[in-house]
Design a protein around this motif. Structure first.
Motif, PDB file in Angstrom:
ATOM      1  N   LYS A  32      28.131 -52.320 -67.646  1.00  0.00           N
ATOM      2  CA  LYS A  32      27.089 -51.737 -68.486  1.00  0.00           C
ATOM      3  C   LYS A  32      27.591 -51.673 -69.926  1.00  0.00           C
ATOM      4  O   LYS A  32      28.538 -50.967 -70.231  1.00  0.00           O
ATOM      5  CB  LYS A  32      26.713 -50.346 -67.987  1.00  0.00           C
ATOM      6  CG  LYS A  32      26.053 -50.343 -66.612  1.00  0.00           C
ATOM      7  CD  LYS A  32      25.688 -48.939 -66.173  1.00  0.00           C
ATOM      8  CE  LYS A  32      25.021 -48.949 -64.789  1.00  0.00           C
ATOM      9  NZ  LYS A  32      24.688 -47.580 -64.323  1.00  0.00           N
ATOM     10  N   LYS A  33      26.938 -52.430 -70.780  1.00  0.00           N
ATOM     11  CA  LYS A  33      27.290 -52.444 -72.194  1.00  0.00           C
ATOM     12  C   LYS A  33      26.019 -52.323 -73.012  1.00  0.00           C
ATOM     13  O   LYS A  33      24.909 -52.457 -72.508  1.00  0.00           O
ATOM     14  CB  LYS A  33      28.029 -53.738 -72.548  1.00  0.00           C
ATOM     15  CG  LYS A  33      29.331 -53.967 -71.783  1.00  0.00           C
ATOM     16  CD  LYS A  33      30.416 -52.974 -72.151  1.00  0.00           C
ATOM     17  CE  LYS A  33      31.016 -53.262 -73.493  1.00  0.00           C
ATOM     18  NZ  LYS A  33      32.137 -52.349 -73.829  1.00  0.00           N
ATOM     19  N   LYS A  89      38.590 -58.641 -71.886  1.00  0.00           N
ATOM     20  CA  LYS A  89      40.009 -58.411 -72.155  1.00  0.00           C
ATOM     21  C   LYS A  89      40.740 -58.273 -70.825  1.00  0.00           C
ATOM     22  O   LYS A  89      40.261 -57.590 -69.915  1.00  0.00           O
ATOM     23  CB  LYS A  89      40.218 -57.132 -72.964  1.00  0.00           C
ATOM     24  CG  LYS A  89      40.106 -57.258 -74.454  1.00  0.00           C
ATOM     25  CD  LYS A  89      40.492 -55.931 -75.088  1.00  0.00           C
ATOM     26  CE  LYS A  89      40.205 -55.918 -76.584  1.00  0.00           C
ATOM     27  NZ  LYS A  89      40.558 -54.601 -77.182  1.00  0.00           N
ATOM     28  N   ILE A  90      41.902 -58.915 -70.740  1.00  0.00           N
ATOM     29  CA  ILE A  90      42.784 -58.752 -69.589  1.00  0.00           C
ATOM     30  C   ILE A  90      44.193 -58.513 -70.123  1.00  0.00           C
ATOM     31  O   ILE A  90      44.733 -59.352 -70.850  1.00  0.00           O
ATOM     32  CB  ILE A  90      42.788 -60.007 -68.678  1.00  0.00           C
ATOM     33  CG1 ILE A  90      41.383 -60.339 -68.189  1.00  0.00           C
ATOM     34  CG2 ILE A  90      43.727 -59.794 -67.501  1.00  0.00           C
ATOM     35  CD1 ILE A  90      41.307 -61.620 -67.387  1.00  0.00           C
ATOM     36  N   GLU A  91      44.755 -57.339 -69.760  1.00  0.00           N
ATOM     37  CA  GLU A  91      46.119 -57.033 -70.206  1.00  0.00           C
ATOM     38  C   GLU A  91      46.269 -57.218 -71.718  1.00  0.00           C
ATOM     39  O   GLU A  91      47.230 -57.805 -72.207  1.00  0.00           O
ATOM     40  CB  GLU A  91      47.137 -57.924 -69.468  1.00  0.00           C
ATOM     41  CG  GLU A  91      47.092 -57.816 -67.956  1.00  0.00           C
ATOM     42  CD  GLU A  91      47.460 -56.443 -67.422  1.00  0.00           C
ATOM     43  OE1 GLU A  91      48.225 -55.738 -68.112  1.00  0.00           O
ATOM     44  OE2 GLU A  91      46.964 -56.070 -66.343  1.00  0.00           O
ATOM     45  N   ASN A  92      45.292 -56.715 -72.449  1.00  0.00           N
ATOM     46  CA  ASN A  92      45.295 -56.755 -73.915  1.00  0.00           C
ATOM     47  C   ASN A  92      45.276 -58.174 -74.480  1.00  0.00           C
ATOM     48  O   ASN A  92      45.737 -58.431 -75.594  1.00  0.00           O
ATOM     49  CB  ASN A  92      46.500 -55.994 -74.489  1.00  0.00           C
ATOM     50  CG  ASN A  92      46.156 -55.328 -75.819  1.00  0.00           C
ATOM     51  OD1 ASN A  92      44.996 -55.290 -76.233  1.00  0.00           O
ATOM     52  ND2 ASN A  92      47.163 -54.799 -76.486  1.00  0.00           N
ATOM     53  N   ASP A 145      35.750 -58.271 -81.824  1.00  0.00           N
ATOM     54  CA  ASP A 145      36.008 -59.601 -81.273  1.00  0.00           C
ATOM     55  C   ASP A 145      34.743 -60.193 -80.661  1.00  0.00           C
ATOM     56  O   ASP A 145      34.468 -61.391 -80.823  1.00  0.00           O
ATOM     57  CB  ASP A 145      37.124 -59.525 -80.221  1.00  0.00           C
ATOM     58  CG  ASP A 145      38.486 -59.290 -80.842  1.00  0.00           C
ATOM     59  OD1 ASP A 145      38.918 -60.129 -81.646  1.00  0.00           O
ATOM     60  OD2 ASP A 145      39.106 -58.262 -80.532  1.00  0.00           O
ATOM     61  N   GLY A 146      33.961 -59.354 -79.974  1.00  0.00           N
ATOM     62  CA  GLY A 146      32.711 -59.834 -79.399  1.00  0.00           C
ATOM     63  C   GLY A 146      31.716 -60.257 -80.468  1.00  0.00           C
ATOM     64  O   GLY A 146      31.029 -61.277 -80.332  1.00  0.00           O
ATOM     65  N   PHE A 160      35.090 -55.515 -70.618  1.00  0.00           N
ATOM     66  CA  PHE A 160      34.107 -56.453 -71.158  1.00  0.00           C
ATOM     67  C   PHE A 160      33.788 -56.121 -72.612  1.00  0.00           C
ATOM     68  O   PHE A 160      33.784 -54.955 -73.015  1.00  0.00           O
ATOM     69  CB  PHE A 160      32.833 -56.426 -70.312  1.00  0.00           C
ATOM     70  CG  PHE A 160      33.015 -57.042 -68.953  1.00  0.00           C
ATOM     71  CD1 PHE A 160      33.042 -58.417 -68.798  1.00  0.00           C
ATOM     72  CD2 PHE A 160      33.179 -56.245 -67.831  1.00  0.00           C
ATOM     73  CE1 PHE A 160      33.225 -58.990 -67.547  1.00  0.00           C
ATOM     74  CE2 PHE A 160      33.371 -56.799 -66.581  1.00  0.00           C
ATOM     75  CZ  PHE A 160      33.389 -58.175 -66.428  1.00  0.00           C
ATOM     76  N   LEU A 161      33.499 -57.165 -73.387  1.00  0.00           N
ATOM     77  CA  LEU A 161      33.211 -57.015 -74.814  1.00  0.00           C
ATOM     78  C   LEU A 161      31.796 -57.476 -75.119  1.00  0.00           C
ATOM     79  O   LEU A 161      31.367 -58.539 -74.668  1.00  0.00           O
ATOM     80  CB  LEU A 161      34.185 -57.842 -75.650  1.00  0.00           C
ATOM     81  CG  LEU A 161      35.685 -57.636 -75.406  1.00  0.00           C
ATOM     82  CD1 LEU A 161      36.493 -58.513 -76.350  1.00  0.00           C
ATOM     83  CD2 LEU A 161      36.073 -56.180 -75.586  1.00  0.00           C
TER      84      LEU A 161
END
Length: 553
Positions: free
Chosen positions: A34-35, A43-46, A70-71, A63-64
Motif C-alpha cells: 500500500k503506497k 529497496k533490498i538491503e539498502n 528515487d521513485g 517499495f518506492l
C-alpha cells in the motif's frame, strides 16, 4: 540459480515463500503493498532495485513510489524515454535534448529541420499515450561498450559516444523501448503502463513534460510560468555555446588536452561580466537597498562581496545589514508542524522592527542595530549605531530577501532584488541531465567538511530539511527578482570531485544515506578530475567551498 530453491520475502511483517529468481513485480499481487501512488521500484538491503529484478536470496522488501526521491526520479526518467521515442516517431530525424527542470516539469528541446509547433506537441503527446496504453516493456541489456558505441552512433547520439571514450568500463546497461535503444543514468519502470499520469506543454522553442510532484504524487500541479528562470537557463545555454561545453565529454576533452585553464578564465570572466552588469543596473536605477536571496550553497556570500566591489567601482559605498540580528527572542520563534522551532520561517524575524529600521536608514536617520546572541537566544543592544549617506546602499543577504514581508515598509522603486542559484550548465549527455540540486549538494558536502567538520553522512541527513525550507521560503518568490544570477561554473564538478569522492565513500551500506551517496558517486565518476586548484581565481565562487577565497574571514 535454481528454479526449485525456495527463499523467503518479507514486506511489513508479512512473509511469503517464492522460487529463487522470481521477479519483484511478480510477487506484488501477493504482498499487496500500500503506497500513495504507483510503485516504481524497491529497496533490498539498502540497495535500489528495479521491479524486474530477480530475487537471489531471502530478503526484506521496501517499495518506492513517487513520494520517494528515487521513485520520483525513476518515473521522470522513464517518462522522458517515452517522450524521446514518441518525438522521434512524429518528427522523423529530430534530435531531442533533455535540458533542465522548469515550472515543475522537465524542459526539453526538439532540434528539427523547422521550428516545432503546438500541433507537433499535441501529436507527440497523443503518441506517448498510445505507447503507455500499449504497455511496452522497457528492457535492460548488458552490452559490450564497443557495441553500445555503435548503437549510439547509428542513432545519432554523438554526446553519448564521446562520453564513454573517457570511461574505463567494458560493458554498459542499454534500455530498449520498442525500436529505441538508449543509455540512462539510473533505473527505469518495467513497462510503459506505469506512466499514465503526464502532460506535455508547448513552451517555445521547446516542450515541458509535466508530471506529479512528490508532495502530491497523483495529480499534475497547476502550471505556473517561470519566465525569468527560463531566461537565465537560456542565457546559460548561450554561455555553453560560447565555451563549447554542453556535455561532460566536452569538459573531459579540455581536461585531457590540458586546455581547461583557459576554459576556467572564460567562465570566471562571464561571471564577472554579469556582476558588473548588475552593479551598473543598481547605479542607473538609483536603488538604495539590494536584496540577495537563493537556496543553500548558491554562493551568496562570495557574490555579495564581488557585487560590493563593483558597486564601489561605480562610486557607491555599500554596507551590509544582517537579518540574523533581527531574530525574535527564542521563546517567540514560530513552531513548525512538529512543534519544533522554525528558524527559517520569515516570522522568526522581527519584521516590524526590521522594517522600521530600514525605513529610517533610507531617510538618513540613525538607528541602533541589535545583535542577536545565539547562545542565550536573546536580542541585545551593544551600542552599534548605523546611519547612511545618499551614496550608500544597504546590501541584505538571506533566504527571505525576495519575500516582500521582509521589506514591505520600503517602496519597490528603492529595492533591487537578486536571485542567485547554481543552475547547472552542464549535462551528462543529450538525454541525461545533472539536476541543479546535485551541484549545490556536492558544494555543501565539500564546504561542510572543510569549514564545519561535518561528515558527508551528516550533510546528506540534513539535506531533506534544507530542501523543505527552500521550497517554502525561497522558490515561491524567485520570479519576484529583478535579476537572476547563475552561480554555476561549467568546470566546477571536475574540481569538486577530488574533495567529494573520499567523503561520500565513507558512507557504508548500513547508513540510510548510502543510496544517495552511491548515486552521487556514480555521476561524479563521469568526470575527469581537475587537480590544480591554483588555476582558479581567489575571487571565484567555487573558492567559497574548496577554500582559498580572498573573501573568507
Amino acid at each position: 540459480m535454481s528454479k526449485n530453491k525456495k527463499i523467503n520475502v518479507e514486506y511489513e511483517g508479512k512473509v511469503i515463500e517464492v522460487n529463487e529468481g522470481t521477479k519483484i513485480l511478480d510477487i506484488m499481487e501477493d504482498l499487496k503493498p500500500k503506497k500513495e501512488s504507483v510503485i516504481v521500484a524497491a529497496k533490498i538491503e539498502n540497495e535500489l532495485r528495479e521491479l524486474n529484478y530477480r530475487l537471489k536470496e531471502s530478503c526484506e522488501l521496501k517499495f518506492l513510489d513517487l513520494t520517494d526521491s528515487d521513485g520520483y526520479r525513476i518515473y521522470r526518467r522513464s517518462l522522458s524515454f517515452v517522450f524521446i521515442r514518441a518525438a522521434k516517431e512524429i518528427l522523423s530525424g529530430a534530435r531531442i535534448s533533455v535540458e533542465h527542470s522548469l515550472s515543475k516539469g522537465l524542459y526539453c528541446e526538439i532540434h528539427y529541420k523547422r521550428p516545432i509547433s503546438e500541433d507537433d506537441v499535441t501529436r507527440i503527446e497523443e503518441r506517448m499515450k498510445e505507447i503507455v496504453d500499449e504497455g511496452v516493456d522497457i528492457k535492460k541489456d548488458r552490452v559490450p561498450l564497443n557495441k553500445a558505441k555503435d548503437i549510439f552512433k547509428n542513432l545519432g547520439m554523438e554526446s553519448k559516444t564521446k562520453l564513454f571514450e573517457f570511461q574505463d568500463r567494458t560493458e554498459l546497461n542499454i534500455y530498449t523501448c520498442g525500436w529505441l535503444q538508449d543509455y540512462f543514468y539510473g533505473y527505469m519502470v518495467p513497462n510503459t503502463s506505469y506512466l499514465k499520469n503526464f502532460q506535455l506543454r508547448f513552451y517555445e522553442p521547446g516542450v515541458i513534460i509535466r508530471y506529479p510532484q512528490k508532495e502530491n504524487p497523483n495529480e499534475i500541479p497547476e502550471f505556473t510560468e517561470q519566465k525569468k528562470l527560463s531566461s537565465i537557463f537560456r542565457e546559460s545555454e548561450k554561455w555553453g555555446e560560447i565555451l563549447e561545453v554542453a556535455y561532460i565529454a566536452n569538459l573531459n576533452t579540455h581536461i585531457k588536452d590540458n586546455t581547461y585553464p583557459e576554459l576556467i578564465r572564460v567562465a570566471e570572466g562571464l561571471h564577472e561580466k554579469k556582476t558588473v552588469e548588475i552593479a551598473d543596473m543598481i547605479k542607473e536605477q538609483n536603488k538604495r537597498i539590494v536584496l540577495i536571496a537563493g537556496p543553500s550553497s548558491s554562493g551568496k556570500t562570495t557574490f555579495s562581496k564581488r557585487l560590493s566591489i563593483q558597486l564601489k567601482v561605480n562610486g557607491l559605498r555599500p554596507i551590509e545589514l544582517s537579518v540574523d540580528d533581527y531574530f525574535v527572542n527564542r521563546e517567540d520563534t514560530p513552531l513548525d508542524e512538529n512543534g519544533e522551532y522554525d528558524f527559517e520561517a520569515v516570522e522568526a524575524v522581527d519584521l516590524k522592527l526590521f522594517n522600521e529600521h530600514l525605513n529610517k536608514l533610507v531617510k538618513g536617520e540613525k538607528v541602533e542595530i541589535p545583535t542577536f546572541n545565539f547562545k542565550t537566544g536573546k536580542r541585545e543592544y551593544r551600542g552599534k549605531f548605523m546611519q547612511i549617506d545618499e551614496d550608500q546602499i544597504i546590501i541584505i543577504e538571506g533566504i527571505h530577501g525576495l519575500n516582500n514581508k521582509l521589506t514591505e515598509a520600503i517602496s519597490d522603486d528603492k529595492k533591487f532584488k537578486i536571485y542567485i542559484s547554481a543552475l547547472t550548465q552542464l549535462n551528462i549527455d543529450g538525454h541525461n541531465r545533472i539536476p541543479t540540486t546535485d551541484t549545490r549538494l556536492i558544494r555543501r558536502i565539500v564546504r561542510d567538511s572543510k569549514y564545519r567538520g561535518h561528515s558527508a553522512k551528516t550533510t546528506l541527513g540534513l539535506w531533506k530539511s534544507v530542501r523543505r525550507g527552500e521550497k517554502r521560503n525561497i522558490f515561491p518568490y524567485q520570479e519576484e527578482a529583478d535579476v537572476m544570477f547563475n552561480s554555476a561554473l561549467f568546470y566546477e564538478l571536475a574540481v569538486l570531485k577530488k574533495y567529494a569522492e573520499p567523503l561520500l565513500k565513507e558512507i557504508t551500506k548500513d547508513d540510510k544515506e548510502f543510496l544517495e551517496a552511491k548515486r552521487l558517486l556514480k555521476f561524479l565518476h563521469y568526470f575527469l578530475s581537475i587537480e590544480r586548484d591554483e588555476v582558479i581565481p581567489q575571487t571565484s565562487i567555487l573558492k567559497e567551498f574548496v577554500g582559498g577565497s580572498c573573501f573568507r574571514d
